[in-house]
Design a protein around this motif. Structure first.
Motif, PDB file in Angstrom:
ATOM      1  N   SER A 284     -20.570   1.836   1.438  1.00 36.33           N
ATOM      2  CA  SER A 284     -19.934   2.544   0.323  1.00 36.33           C
ATOM      3  C   SER A 284     -20.983   3.337  -0.469  1.00 36.33           C
ATOM      4  CB  SER A 284     -19.137   1.580  -0.560  1.00 36.33           C
ATOM      5  OG  SER A 284     -19.982   0.912  -1.440  1.00 36.33           O
ATOM      6  N   PHE A 285     -22.201   2.805  -0.584  1.00 37.54           N
ATOM      7  CA  PHE A 285     -23.267   3.573  -1.219  1.00 37.54           C
ATOM      8  C   PHE A 285     -23.641   4.785  -0.363  1.00 37.54           C
ATOM      9  CE2 PHE A 285     -24.116  -0.153  -3.906  1.00 37.54           C
ATOM     10  CZ  PHE A 285     -24.306   0.478  -5.114  1.00 37.54           C
ATOM     11  N   ALA A 286     -23.696   4.577   0.956  1.00 39.28           N
ATOM     12  CA  ALA A 286     -24.051   5.670   1.867  1.00 39.28           C
ATOM     13  C   ALA A 286     -23.033   6.799   1.750  1.00 39.28           C
ATOM     14  CB  ALA A 286     -24.115   5.155   3.303  1.00 39.28           C
ATOM     15  N   TRP A 287     -21.777   6.433   1.687  1.00 39.77           N
ATOM     16  CA  TRP A 287     -20.705   7.426   1.621  1.00 39.77           C
ATOM     17  C   TRP A 287     -20.799   8.243   0.340  1.00 39.77           C
ATOM     18  CZ3 TRP A 287     -17.943   9.880   4.858  1.00 39.77           C
ATOM     19  CH2 TRP A 287     -16.722  10.465   4.511  1.00 39.77           C
ATOM     20  N   ARG A 288     -21.039   7.569  -0.776  1.00 41.79           N
ATOM     21  CA  ARG A 288     -21.197   8.272  -2.055  1.00 41.79           C
ATOM     22  C   ARG A 288     -22.393   9.198  -2.011  1.00 41.79           C
ATOM     23  NH1 ARG A 288     -20.615   3.460  -6.418  1.00 41.79           N
ATOM     24  NH2 ARG A 288     -19.081   2.322  -5.198  1.00 41.79           N
TER      25      ARG A 288
ATOM     26  N   ILE B 215      -8.602  14.369  -1.093  1.00 40.53           N
ATOM     27  CA  ILE B 215      -7.718  13.409  -0.426  1.00 40.53           C
ATOM     28  C   ILE B 215      -8.355  12.925   0.877  1.00 40.53           C
ATOM     29  CG2 ILE B 215      -5.526  13.187   0.814  1.00 40.53           C
ATOM     30  CD1 ILE B 215      -4.256  14.880  -1.395  1.00 40.53           C
ATOM     31  N   VAL B 216      -8.941  13.860   1.624  1.00 39.20           N
ATOM     32  CA  VAL B 216      -9.576  13.467   2.893  1.00 39.20           C
ATOM     33  C   VAL B 216     -10.732  12.502   2.633  1.00 39.20           C
ATOM     34  CG1 VAL B 216     -10.870  14.311   4.882  1.00 39.20           C
ATOM     35  CG2 VAL B 216      -8.863  15.564   4.088  1.00 39.20           C
TER      36      VAL B 216
ATOM     37  N   LYS C 158       0.843  -1.206   0.000  1.00 40.61           N
ATOM     38  CA  LYS C 158       0.000   0.000   0.000  1.00 40.61           C
ATOM     39  C   LYS C 158       0.874   1.252   0.000  1.00 40.61           C
ATOM     40  CE  LYS C 158      -3.967  -2.087   2.327  1.00 40.61           C
ATOM     41  NZ  LYS C 158      -3.425  -3.400   2.727  1.00 40.61           N
ATOM     42  N   LEU C 159       1.931   1.238   0.841  1.00 35.98           N
ATOM     43  CA  LEU C 159       2.836   2.393   0.900  1.00 35.98           C
ATOM     44  C   LEU C 159       3.491   2.625  -0.455  1.00 35.98           C
ATOM     45  CD1 LEU C 159       4.541   1.828   4.384  1.00 35.98           C
ATOM     46  CD2 LEU C 159       2.776   3.495   3.779  1.00 35.98           C
ATOM     47  N   LEU C 160       3.896   1.526  -1.078  1.00 38.17           N
ATOM     48  CA  LEU C 160       4.527   1.615  -2.395  1.00 38.17           C
ATOM     49  C   LEU C 160       3.557   2.218  -3.407  1.00 38.17           C
ATOM     50  CD1 LEU C 160       7.121   0.885  -3.956  1.00 38.17           C
ATOM     51  CD2 LEU C 160       5.995  -1.247  -4.610  1.00 38.17           C
TER      52      LEU C 160
ATOM     53  N   GLY D 248     -12.845   7.057   3.037  1.00 41.42           N
ATOM     54  CA  GLY D 248     -13.488   5.938   2.332  1.00 41.42           C
ATOM     55  C   GLY D 248     -12.678   4.663   2.439  1.00 41.42           C
ATOM     56  N   ILE D 249     -11.373   4.795   2.153  1.00 44.73           N
ATOM     57  CA  ILE D 249     -10.507   3.616   2.189  1.00 44.73           C
ATOM     58  C   ILE D 249     -10.410   3.053   3.602  1.00 44.73           C
ATOM     59  CG2 ILE D 249      -8.122   2.832   1.928  1.00 44.73           C
ATOM     60  CD1 ILE D 249      -7.874   4.780  -0.422  1.00 44.73           C
ATOM     61  N   LEU D 250     -10.213   3.948   4.573  1.00 38.75           N
ATOM     62  CA  LEU D 250     -10.031   3.484   5.958  1.00 38.75           C
ATOM     63  C   LEU D 250     -11.254   2.708   6.442  1.00 38.75           C
ATOM     64  CD1 LEU D 250      -8.211   6.368   7.865  1.00 38.75           C
ATOM     65  CD2 LEU D 250      -7.296   4.186   7.053  1.00 38.75           C
ATOM     66  N   VAL D 251     -12.432   3.317   6.276  1.00 35.84           N
ATOM     67  CA  VAL D 251     -13.637   2.649   6.783  1.00 35.84           C
ATOM     68  C   VAL D 251     -13.859   1.338   6.047  1.00 35.84           C
ATOM     69  CG1 VAL D 251     -16.130   2.827   7.062  1.00 35.84           C
ATOM     70  CG2 VAL D 251     -14.694   4.806   7.516  1.00 35.84           C
ATOM     71  N   ASP D 252     -13.711   1.382   4.721  1.00 35.84           N
ATOM     72  CA  ASP D 252     -14.002   0.194   3.938  1.00 35.84           C
ATOM     73  C   ASP D 252     -13.045  -0.947   4.244  1.00 35.84           C
ATOM     74  OD1 ASP D 252     -15.710  -0.865   1.723  1.00 35.84           O
ATOM     75  OD2 ASP D 252     -13.719  -1.251   0.897  1.00 35.84           O
TER      76      ASP D 252
END
Lengths: 273, 285
Positions: free
Chosen positions: B210-214, B252-253, B36-38, B258-262
């Motif tokens: 993910s639908f809720a977030w969108r 970015i935020v 992920k870091l890469l 999104g990524i963190l929660v998912d």
């Protein structure tokens, strides 16, 4: 099973003659002229046709037949999962336990959890469940695997867990539907030994369905040969070979040859219809 | 284990010594983290290359380091906005869980309801969440109701579908095994149906989020919500004010949350359940 040496199909009306101890002699499972059909009209399939069978307390009965002989249907009727179309099924036992060819363990529970759930549903108080479950797992030689999950076990161990779960129901009558059918021969042989041991130490009545002639002779006090399409009792054999038996012993082989001949005949007749 | 063990022994669940377990965990964390870091490093590099190429003026596409620098300076405001949006999301999601849950259970258990609205639920899922926003604005004006309406409509169908699929796909053999053991009615639901449906239900929740977030971000961007400023509104303001750095900051935020929660929350729950149920090959992961 009462020893009826030469009769092929037991008459529906034939009463069981009481012998010595009345209570002992009363069959624990009594199937009277049972017919079971599924569907209707042209689609109607007769699974069982006039099956009459008595099983005595503490007896080990093997139901032997080719596919389509209604073995599983018969077990479902005894287990109370289904009702006969005509005829009667009387079970003089508090519970019946049922085991399938597939272990059907709950994958979200550990081995011990599976057994404990059976105890819980059977009304065993919470405090007694864990020690009882561990005791049952010891009986099937799975004491070290109490915390494992079903998917971590081999096929034989899963079936042992299923056996422990069935025993947890504290059923007087244990119904087994080809429980070792999917196992390799070596595991199966060992489970035969263990099952025989459990049976003789607990005094349970076992009705064991199989299509393996030698397995039936290896385990049963008597072997009930079922004919196919529709399922009916073709013959009853008493197995007098002393226990413990070996599946590869000459006595078993001799008897298997006789029964296999008979089986071929009834299967052939069935497919002619 | 008695003599029976020798032939069919599999690896027994052994208790590994504590230090080696900690080492294993560190190792596993690193194995999961470095790709992920890469990937992040590659994205930043690519972004920087675009900036260097002068494809657009530096004011239109700021350098990643400028953006990260601003993000660091604005971290206070950004965190507040992120929490406001996240709070709205969680609130809406919880309502969606209740509505979707009841709906899913009802459709799964009542044949008439299934015939009536079973396929409609899937149909609802295909509706882009932005398309609900104008109606929500008409119904609720610029209030909290708008956000709730859009989020619930976005998430509830997925949650309901997860439950319906989960219940439909309970192996009949397990139901039969449960019945043999004496589990009928409510008891069967509790001991067999619900646990068997759980992996699918969690999948539905994951998709629902993910639908809720969108939907939530769509609502925040379009509806002119009064009061507290969420991250979507911040993005909208930045775009209106032609603040390119601000646009990148907000995006970015949004992406990070999104990524963190998912992956952290739902991904971890999903994997834990699948591993527990034996639905993934433990040796392959």
């Amino acid at each position: 099973m009462k020893p009826f040496s030469d009769q092929a199909v037991r008459a529906a009306s034939s009463p069981v003659p009481p012998t010595g101890l009345e209570a002992q002699a009363r069959p624990v499972v009594s199937i009277g002229n049972v017919t079971k059909s599924f569907g209707s009209g042209n689609q109607r399939v007769v699974a069982l046709d006039g099956v009459t069978l008595d099983v005595n307390r503490g007896e080990f009965v093997c139901l032997l037949g080719a596919s389509g002989c209604g073995k599983s249907t018969l077990l479902n009727l005894v287990a109370g999962l289904d009702q006969p179309t005509t005829g009667t099924v009387d079970v003089h036992a508090q519970h019946t336990g049922l085991m399938f060819q597939d272990p059907a363990l709950f994958p979200w529970l550990t081995v011990r959890g599976n057994v404990e759930l059976a105890l819980k549903l059977g009304g065993v108080p919470r405090s007694e469940r864990r020690p009882r479950a561990l005791e049952l797992l010891e009986m099937v030689h799975l004491g070290d695997f109490a915390k494992a999950r079903p998917h971590e076990l081999s096929g034989g161990m899963r079936q042992r867990t299923a056996l422990a779960r069935a025993l947890a129901q504290n059923a007087d009558v244990l119904l087994m539907d080809e429980p070792f059918g999917a196992l390799d021969a070596m595991t199966r042989d060992r489970l035969h030994d263990e099952l025989e041991e459990l049976w003789s130490s607990t005094g349970k009545t076992i009705i064991f369905v199989t299509h393996n002639v030698r397995e039936a002779i290896r385990l049963g006090d008597c072997v009930v040969l079922l004919a196919s399409r529709p399922g009916r009792v073709a013959a009853v054999y008493d197995v007098t070979i002393p226990r413990p038996r070996r599946i590869d012993s000459p006595e078993v082989a001799t008897m298997a040859a006789t029964i296999t001949d008979q089986l071929r005949e009834v299967v052939g007749r069935g497919s002619d219809r | 284990m008695a003599v029976t063990a020798d032939l069919e022994v599999i690896v027994p669940p052994t208790a590994a010594p504590a230090d080696s377990r900690a080492k294993k965990l560190a190792r596993r964390t690193w194995d999961a983290t470095w790709p992920k870091l890469l990937a992040i490093a590659i994205v930043i590099l690519a972004w920087q290359i675009v900036v260097w190429s002068h494809w657009k003026r530096e004011t239109l596409i700021p350098s990643p380091f400028t953006v990260l620098d601003h993000l660091w300076q604005d971290r206070g405001d950004m965190t507040v906005s992120a929490w406001i949006t996240l709070g709205r999301g969680i609130q809406g999601f919880l309502v969606a869980v209740i509505i979707g849950g009841v709906l899913g259970l009802a459709v799964a258990r009542i044949p008439v309801l299934r015939a009536a609205i079973g396929s409609m639920i899937t149909g609802l899922q295909t509706m882009p969440s932005v398309a609900w926003v104008p109606l929500a604005i008409i119904l609720f004006r610029q209030g909290a109701g708008t956000v709730l309406f859009v989020v619930v409509l976005g998430a509830a169908p997925s949650i309901a579908n997860g439950i319906i699929n989960g219940i439909d796909n309970v192996p009949p053999l397990l139901l039969r095994a449960g019945r043999v053991l004496g589990a009928r009615g409510i008891s069967a639901l509790r001991h067999v149906v619900i646990p068997a449906a759980l992996p699918s239900v969690v999948g539905g929740l994951k998709q629902g989020w993910s639908f809720a977030w969108r939907s939530l971000l769509a609502a925040e961007l379009i509806a002119n919500l009064p009061g507290k400023i969420g991250i979507g509104q911040r993005l909208n303001f930045a775009a209106t004010a032609i603040d390119y750095i601000g646009v990148f900051e907000s995006m970015i935020v949004i992406l990070i949350i999104g990524i963190l929660v998912d992956s952290l929350l739902f991904g971890t729950a999903d994997r834990a359940i699948r591993r527990r149920y034996g639905l993934i090959d433990a040796a392959a992961t």
